[in-house]
Enzyme design. Sequence first.
Site, PDB file in Angstrom:
ATOM      1  N   GLN A 218       0.855  -1.188   0.000  1.00 51.59           N
ATOM      2  CA  GLN A 218       0.000   0.000   0.000  1.00 51.59           C
ATOM      3  C   GLN A 218       0.893   1.241   0.000  1.00 51.59           C
ATOM      4  O   GLN A 218       1.125   1.861   1.027  1.00 51.59           O
ATOM      5  CB  GLN A 218      -0.895  -0.021   1.247  1.00 51.59           C
ATOM      6  N   PHE A 219       1.397   1.614  -1.181  1.00 53.77           N
ATOM      7  CA  PHE A 219       2.354   2.720  -1.259  1.00 53.77           C
ATOM      8  C   PHE A 219       1.743   4.042  -0.822  1.00 53.77           C
ATOM      9  O   PHE A 219       2.455   4.941  -0.371  1.00 53.77           O
ATOM     10  CB  PHE A 219       2.965   2.828  -2.653  1.00 53.77           C
ATOM     11  N   THR A 220       0.426   4.176  -0.876  1.00 55.55           N
ATOM     12  CA  THR A 220      -0.190   5.445  -0.501  1.00 55.55           C
ATOM     13  C   THR A 220      -0.058   5.745   0.994  1.00 55.55           C
ATOM     14  O   THR A 220      -0.233   6.890   1.402  1.00 55.55           O
ATOM     15  CB  THR A 220      -1.678   5.495  -0.914  1.00 55.55           C
TER      16      THR A 220
END
Length: 145
Positions: free
Chosen positions: A78-80
């Site tokens: 989940q790079f966000t």
Amino acid sequence: MIALIQRVTHASVVVDEQVIGQIRGGLLVLLGVEKDDNEQTAKRLCDKVLGYRIFSDKQGKMNLNVQQAGGSLLVVSQFTLAADTKKGMRPSFSGGAEPTRAEQLYEHFIDLSRQQGVVTETGQFAADMQVSLTNDGPVTFWLQV
């Protein structure tokens, strides 16, 4: 490194209309990798996730970790989570790790949890995923090391 953990009764990840990972009871771990993270950071976070006592004991108190509760992990990249949202109306991702390094550390985190004997299912790094879950409680925590 950041883990948004949710205690779930079940969770699954779908890619291209195929279920690629699913668990019954346990933790959905949304994992974000930041620029300065390394293998030691991943180990500290994995130890924290696996040891975090958010499952109920016989008295109904949050005294058990995922292993003691007999649960599994579903780990989803989940790079966000590494976004800087302090100013403006658009997130900045400059604090996130470069994708190749982020994937290495994501895989390292998964390997570490499996080495501890925890059944660990996964999403697919950098894929367009649909994540479904039933949050138990709801119980959700932001862990960062």
